[in-house]
Write an enzyme that holds these catalytic residues in place. Structure first.
Site, PDB file in Angstrom:
ATOM      1  N   ARG A  55     -18.611 -21.420  -2.306  1.00  0.00           N
ATOM      2  CA  ARG A  55     -17.350 -22.017  -1.631  1.00  0.00           C
ATOM      3  C   ARG A  55     -16.733 -20.922  -0.607  1.00  0.00           C
ATOM      4  O   ARG A  55     -16.606 -21.217   0.486  1.00  0.00           O
ATOM      5  CB  ARG A  55     -16.416 -22.491  -2.443  1.00  0.00           C
ATOM      6  CG  ARG A  55     -16.602 -23.804  -3.134  1.00  0.00           C
ATOM      7  CD  ARG A  55     -16.166 -23.799  -4.324  1.00  0.00           C
ATOM      8  NE  ARG A  55     -16.776 -22.865  -5.313  1.00  0.00           N
ATOM      9  CZ  ARG A  55     -18.043 -23.141  -5.787  1.00  0.00           C
ATOM     10  NH1 ARG A  55     -18.597 -24.621  -5.763  1.00  0.00           N
ATOM     11  NH2 ARG A  55     -18.691 -22.621  -6.651  1.00  0.00           N
ATOM     12  N   THR A  56     -16.517 -19.785  -1.128  1.00  0.00           N
ATOM     13  CA  THR A  56     -15.875 -18.903  -0.119  1.00  0.00           C
ATOM     14  C   THR A  56     -16.471 -18.516   0.898  1.00  0.00           C
ATOM     15  O   THR A  56     -15.746 -18.530   2.025  1.00  0.00           O
ATOM     16  CB  THR A  56     -15.137 -17.664  -1.221  1.00  0.00           C
ATOM     17  OG1 THR A  56     -14.546 -18.117  -2.362  1.00  0.00           O
ATOM     18  CG2 THR A  56     -14.307 -16.694  -0.473  1.00  0.00           C
ATOM     19  N   LYS A  85     -29.449   1.421  -0.792  1.00  0.00           N
ATOM     20  CA  LYS A  85     -30.035   2.964  -0.747  1.00  0.00           C
ATOM     21  C   LYS A  85     -28.735   3.824  -0.795  1.00  0.00           C
ATOM     22  O   LYS A  85     -28.931   5.236  -0.501  1.00  0.00           O
ATOM     23  CB  LYS A  85     -30.412   3.059   0.646  1.00  0.00           C
ATOM     24  CG  LYS A  85     -31.669   2.103   1.060  1.00  0.00           C
ATOM     25  CD  LYS A  85     -32.090   2.245   2.455  1.00  0.00           C
ATOM     26  CE  LYS A  85     -31.401   1.343   3.152  1.00  0.00           C
ATOM     27  NZ  LYS A  85     -32.177   1.436   5.019  1.00  0.00           N
ATOM     28  N   ARG A 106     -16.116  -9.593  -0.277  1.00  0.00           N
ATOM     29  CA  ARG A 106     -16.134  -9.756  -1.777  1.00  0.00           C
ATOM     30  C   ARG A 106     -16.881  -8.593  -2.237  1.00  0.00           C
ATOM     31  O   ARG A 106     -17.891  -8.476  -1.888  1.00  0.00           O
ATOM     32  CB  ARG A 106     -16.765 -11.188  -2.175  1.00  0.00           C
ATOM     33  CG  ARG A 106     -16.889 -11.357  -3.594  1.00  0.00           C
ATOM     34  CD  ARG A 106     -17.180 -12.685  -4.073  1.00  0.00           C
ATOM     35  NE  ARG A 106     -16.443 -13.646  -3.792  1.00  0.00           N
ATOM     36  CZ  ARG A 106     -16.063 -14.758  -4.298  1.00  0.00           C
ATOM     37  NH1 ARG A 106     -17.280 -15.229  -4.938  1.00  0.00           N
ATOM     38  NH2 ARG A 106     -15.437 -15.792  -4.230  1.00  0.00           N
ATOM     39  N   HIS A 134      -7.674 -13.012  -5.624  1.00  0.00           N
ATOM     40  CA  HIS A 134      -8.585 -13.647  -4.985  1.00  0.00           C
ATOM     41  C   HIS A 134      -7.691 -14.465  -3.699  1.00  0.00           C
ATOM     42  O   HIS A 134      -7.501 -15.729  -3.918  1.00  0.00           O
ATOM     43  CB  HIS A 134      -9.346 -14.649  -5.706  1.00  0.00           C
ATOM     44  CG  HIS A 134     -10.639 -15.591  -4.868  1.00  0.00           C
ATOM     45  ND1 HIS A 134     -10.480 -15.428  -3.440  1.00  0.00           N
ATOM     46  CD2 HIS A 134     -11.510 -16.312  -5.335  1.00  0.00           C
ATOM     47  CE1 HIS A 134     -11.638 -16.245  -3.277  1.00  0.00           C
ATOM     48  NE2 HIS A 134     -12.013 -16.506  -4.137  1.00  0.00           N
TER      49      HIS A 134
END
Ligand code: CP
Length: 297
Positions: A55-56, A85, A106, A134
């Protein structure tokens, strides 16, 4: 919202908001439903996701395209960016911020958005930081309550993993701006961290949804167990919302869930009109358009 934009170059925490900011964003989200918003023409937004999302990320990207902008995306940055890396978050943010006009981030670290904001010379939007916050979810949650109930000063039951669930950590910060009653429904281990209780002085803790329903909540906000964040032997979900709970719920109450859901919210509940969670997910698009409009200049 020039005032909000001056104070908020970045969107890191719900601590940044005043009540009038929330209400202006709700108004702006509502306008987006039927008014064209091409605010992001010739702008590029980076979506940098080190944890899974449906969703986000997709609602942010859909918001950018609706607003006439472009997206550059790393949807699995742990594996497919140079993080694999050994590149640090700070170096990645320094590079990415020279390619775009805002970064939607995120990341599993609680302080990731703050660290990114110290480096970036474009706005950083916290799209989920560890178990911490959030904030864009909390904004769309309040927008949903306002749309469904016409006001936010209500009685809320927050249910599930309140210890690791970042959506409730942001939500209680915003609820603290209102005159709300909050019932915290969890086992002791999964209870809301003590430092968040100050935001919701009119709250009490119970163990079960049965006990919470005795208080006749207007909003039941269910959350999943954040199994990726705690030891495997604690995996049991103690509070499942049942048909019996549905029968006892007030006729004009709503059921919310930030999703994804697991066993705490059976699909049989979906057919009830009080199930507001799919409408809640859709509201994310309109609220994230409002957030982008305010932060990206
Ligand atoms: N509510 C939420 O953050 O959903 P996603 O993890 O799918 O983005």
């Amino acid at each position: 919202m020039p005032d909000l934009q001056r104070r908020l170059m970045h969107l890191i925490s719900c601590n940044q908001f005043r009540k009038e900011d929330v209400e202006r964003l709700i108004g702006s989200a509502e306008e987006n439903r039927d008014r064209k918003n091409l605010h992001l023409q010739h702008k590029t937004i980076a979506t940098l996701f080190y944890e899974p999302s449906t969703r986000t990320r997709m609602s942010f990207e859909a918001a950018v395209y609706r607003m006439g902008g472009n997206v550059i995306s790393n949807e699995d940055a742990t594996q497919s960016s140079s993080s694999a890396k050994g590149e640090s978050l700070e170096d990645t943010i320094r590079m990415v911020s020279s390619y775009c006009d805002a970064i939607v981030l995120r990341h599993p670290a609680d302080d990731s958005s703050e660290r990114a904001a110290q480096i970036a010379h474009v706005p950083v939007i916290n799209a989920g930081a560890g178990a911490c916050e959030h904030p864009t979810q909390a904004l769309l949650d309040l927008y949903t309550v306002w749309r469904e109930k016409g006001k936010i000063d209500l009685c809320y039951a927050l249910v599930g993993d309140l210890r690791y669930g970042r959506t409730t950590h942001s939500l209680v910060r915003l609820l603290g701006l209102y005159n709300v009653k909050v019932i915290l429904v969890s086992s002791d281990y999964f209870s809301l961290p003590d430092d968040l209780l100050k935001f919701i002085p009119n709250c009490h803790k119970v163990d079960s949804i049965d006990e919470a329903l005795e208080c006749e909540p207007d909003v039941v906000y269910l959350t999943r167990m954040q199994r990726e964040r705690f030891p495997p032997h604690l995996k049991r979900c103690s509070n499942v919302f049942s048909e019996e709970h549905l029968n006892r719920l007030k006729k004009d109450a709503i059921i919310m869930h930030p999703f994804p859901r697991n066993e705490e919210l059976p699909k049989t509940i979906d057919r009830d009109k009080r199930a507001a969670y799919f409408r809640q997910s859709e509201n994310g698009l309109w609220m994230r358009m409002a957030i982008l409009k305010e932060l990206v200049k």
